[in-house]
Design an enzyme around this catalytic site. Structure first.
Site, mmCIF file in Angstrom:
data_model
loop_
_atom_site.group_PDB
_atom_site.id
_atom_site.type_symbol
_atom_site.label_atom_id
_atom_site.label_comp_id
_atom_site.label_asym_id
_atom_site.label_seq_id
_atom_site.Cartn_x
_atom_site.Cartn_y
_atom_site.Cartn_z
ATOM 1 N N ARG A 58 0.813 -1.236 0.066
ATOM 2 C CA ARG A 58 -0.415 0.465 0.288
ATOM 3 C C ARG A 58 1.176 1.307 -0.746
ATOM 4 O O ARG A 58 0.515 2.195 -0.248
ATOM 5 C CB ARG A 58 -0.950 0.071 1.199
ATOM 6 C CG ARG A 58 -1.754 -0.958 1.391
ATOM 7 C CD ARG A 58 -2.940 -1.347 2.280
ATOM 8 N NE ARG A 58 -1.971 -1.781 2.956
ATOM 9 C CZ ARG A 58 -2.243 -2.205 4.111
ATOM 10 N NH1 ARG A 58 -2.713 -3.437 3.503
ATOM 11 N NH2 ARG A 58 -1.804 -2.333 5.084
ATOM 12 N N GLU A 95 4.220 -10.027 14.792
ATOM 13 C CA GLU A 95 3.626 -10.913 16.063
ATOM 14 C C GLU A 95 4.037 -11.740 16.532
ATOM 15 O O GLU A 95 3.756 -12.089 17.390
ATOM 16 C CB GLU A 95 2.100 -10.146 15.788
ATOM 17 C CG GLU A 95 1.617 -9.844 17.387
ATOM 18 C CD GLU A 95 -0.205 -9.503 17.349
ATOM 19 O OE1 GLU A 95 -0.820 -9.214 18.386
ATOM 20 O OE2 GLU A 95 0.063 -8.843 16.824
#
Length: 174
Positions: A58, A95
């Protein structure tokens, strides 16, 4: 016009407890898209920028038109295996594991003044890895620019503690 008002929030995506900030609603809005890009251009119009780096994927949406408007080159940083020529890479923590990003080995010249752009900063791991790549090549980071900052996740604080300059168009504190 509020850029933040053009960004859709999707609760519990991709997992329970996450508030996903979806920029597709901003991108499909011609006024929202133009305003976003124009605000970024306006901030850097008087800076000498040699290269604008966009982070996959993006970040490309915003970085390429900004590079064009500033008369700078556009450099993509991509996930591993996506660039066809010789690359250098950097591993970074996610994560739930790790990932790797790459840049073409000839993309940044020594002392290039570089603007880094991505759509969002959360943990800061991807941008931190991208910064390392650019600096390893001898580039000078002018600033890291984001459409959205999620300050509660800690990435913007993490990068500022490393003495990086950051700018974001909006933030979501929850």
């Amino acid at each position: 016009m509020s850029i933040k008002s053009r960004i859709r929030t999707i609760p519990h995506y991709p997992r329970e407890g996450i508030m996903f900030r979806d920029i597709t609603t901003l991108l499909k809005d011609p006024v929202g898209l133009r305003t976003t890009i124009d605000k970024i251009i306006e901030r850097y119009r008087t800076e000498k920028i040699d290269k604008v780096v966009g982070i996959e994927s993006r970040g490309f949406i915003f970085a390429a038109p900004v590079a064009y408007a500033l008369g700078a080159g556009f450099v993509p940083i991509r996930k591993q295996g996506k660039l066809p020529a010789e690359t250098i890479s950097c591993d970074y923590q996610l994560e739930y594991g790790c990932d790797k990003i790459e840049i073409h080995a000839d993309a940044i010249d020594k002392d290039d003044r570089v603007l880094m752009i991505d759509d969002l900063i959360a943990t800061g791991g991807t941008m931190e890895a991208a910064i390392k790549l650019v600096q390893e090549m001898g580039g000078k980071i002018i600033e890291c620019c984001f459409v959205i900052d999620l300050p509660g996740v800690g990435g913007s604080t993490r990068l500022r503690q490393q003495n990086h300059q950051l700018y974001s168009l909006c933030s979501f504190d929850d």
